[in-house]
Design a protein around this motif. Sequence first.
Motif, short mmCIF file in Angstrom:
data_model
loop_
_atom_site.label_atom_id
_atom_site.label_comp_id
_atom_site.label_asym_id
_atom_site.label_seq_id
_atom_site.Cartn_x
_atom_site.Cartn_y
_atom_site.Cartn_z
N VAL A 151 -22.11 22.77 -60.54
CA VAL A 151 -21.62 23.21 -61.85
C VAL A 151 -20.43 24.15 -61.67
N GLY A 152 -20.54 25.07 -60.71
CA GLY A 152 -19.47 26.03 -60.47
C GLY A 152 -18.18 25.37 -60.01
N VAL A 153 -18.30 24.40 -59.10
CA VAL A 153 -17.11 23.71 -58.58
C VAL A 153 -16.43 22.91 -59.70
N TYR B 238 -21.66 34.57 -59.79
CA TYR B 238 -20.39 34.96 -60.42
C TYR B 238 -19.37 33.83 -60.42
N PRO B 239 -19.14 33.11 -59.30
CA PRO B 239 -18.18 32.00 -59.34
C PRO B 239 -18.59 30.88 -60.29
N THR B 240 -19.88 30.78 -60.61
CA THR B 240 -20.34 29.73 -61.53
C THR B 240 -20.22 30.16 -62.99
N ILE B 241 -20.57 31.41 -63.28
CA ILE B 241 -20.58 31.89 -64.66
C ILE B 241 -19.18 32.19 -65.16
N SER B 242 -18.33 32.79 -64.31
CA SER B 242 -17.02 33.26 -64.77
C SER B 242 -16.13 32.16 -65.35
N MET C 230 -12.79 23.73 -61.03
CA MET C 230 -11.77 22.70 -60.90
C MET C 230 -11.11 22.41 -62.24
N SER C 231 -11.90 22.36 -63.30
CA SER C 231 -11.34 22.15 -64.64
C SER C 231 -10.41 23.30 -65.02
N LEU C 232 -10.86 24.52 -64.74
CA LEU C 232 -10.05 25.69 -65.07
C LEU C 232 -8.78 25.73 -64.23
N ILE D 253 -10.13 30.61 -55.48
CA ILE D 253 -10.99 31.42 -54.61
C ILE D 253 -12.45 31.12 -54.87
N HIS D 254 -12.82 30.97 -56.14
CA HIS D 254 -14.21 30.69 -56.48
C HIS D 254 -14.65 29.32 -55.95
N ILE D 255 -13.74 28.35 -55.99
CA ILE D 255 -14.08 27.03 -55.42
C ILE D 255 -14.39 27.16 -53.93
N MET D 256 -13.58 27.93 -53.21
CA MET D 256 -13.80 28.11 -51.78
C MET D 256 -15.07 28.91 -51.51
N VAL D 257 -15.36 29.89 -52.36
CA VAL D 257 -16.61 30.65 -52.22
C VAL D 257 -17.82 29.74 -52.37
N LEU D 258 -17.75 28.85 -53.35
CA LEU D 258 -18.87 27.92 -53.59
C LEU D 258 -19.01 26.91 -52.46
N LEU D 259 -17.91 26.55 -51.82
CA LEU D 259 -17.96 25.58 -50.72
C LEU D 259 -18.42 26.20 -49.40
N THR D 260 -18.16 27.49 -49.22
CA THR D 260 -18.50 28.13 -47.95
C THR D 260 -19.72 29.04 -48.03
N GLY D 261 -20.02 29.57 -49.19
CA GLY D 261 -21.15 30.48 -49.32
C GLY D 261 -22.47 29.74 -49.36
N GLY D 262 -23.51 30.43 -48.91
CA GLY D 262 -24.85 29.86 -49.00
C GLY D 262 -25.20 28.82 -47.96
N ASP D 263 -24.29 28.53 -47.02
CA ASP D 263 -24.59 27.60 -45.93
C ASP D 263 -24.97 26.22 -46.47
#
Length: 303
Positions: free
Chosen positions: A14-16, A272-276, A20-22, A48-58
């Motif tokens: 959902v965050g990505v 945060y990257p998903t909600i913002s 991406m839309s934004l 930045i949020h897209i990259m956080v979602l791709l790299t965070g959380g393993d």
Amino acid sequence: MFSFKNVLYFQAGVGVLANMSLLCFYIFIIVGHRPKPTDLISCQLSFIHIMVLLTGGDLLLTDIFESLNINNDFKCKATFYISRVMRGLSICTTCLLSVFQAVTISPSTSCLARFKQKLRKYLIYVFLCIWSFSLSYSSSRIFYVRGFTNVSETNQMQVTKSCLLFRMSSIIRVFIFTVTTSRDVCLVGVMLTTSTYMVIILFRHQRQCKHLHSISHPRASPEKRATQTILLLVVFFVVMFWVDFIISTTSVLLWMYDPVSLMVQKFLTYVYPTISPLVQISSDNRIIIMVKNMHSKHHQIFF
């Protein structure tokens, strides 16, 4: 564990998609129209949020590396480095967005008014400084990250399912902790200060509107809506940041990552990257108008 990972995948997906839309919207605005200065900052923040979602959380980037049969040690160093860089960029860019909006809405009599043109003029240089610092500062950390091994050692701590963090010397650990904490505390302090200032400006503006127009609910201007959105994002970011900071600091000081704490931290990494972007999309009239126009054109073509 399996169900929790599915929740993380759904949250990241959902965050990505939202970011991406934004990101596409801001690129469209920047290329084809006259963008606001905050659009440039928000565009970078979406990336930045897209990259956080791709790299965070393993999760996502790790699975991509595994499908490509990339060396586990390189995979860990790459994901750890990118996630550290993006974490620093996230807090710096959010702080910049808060400062820029505070300067933008400041009245002409304020001492901040003289910085309006200067901030717009030097915005690109600010971006370069933020990126240069984040890229260089996080580079030293990759030497202490290794791929997971079955060898049990007291000087290593498992931070993800496939990555280990090796114990640093006390001098390096104190230096990194001091610099990181000082940076984060200063930036969060600036965000809270500018947020308080914006709340005061909005309160004064609302009182003036009530007095001039004698109405109890004056219509919100675009600047007011943008300010309220940024205030909401900043407050939400600060809360999520400090919870994550407490978990990370406690784990490093105790040299132990509790599985429950690790799961909570992974979840917070995505919140945060998903909600913002969802908040920004729902509060930006330009996006709403664009979507309505696209829907109207599609409806006319279809029928």
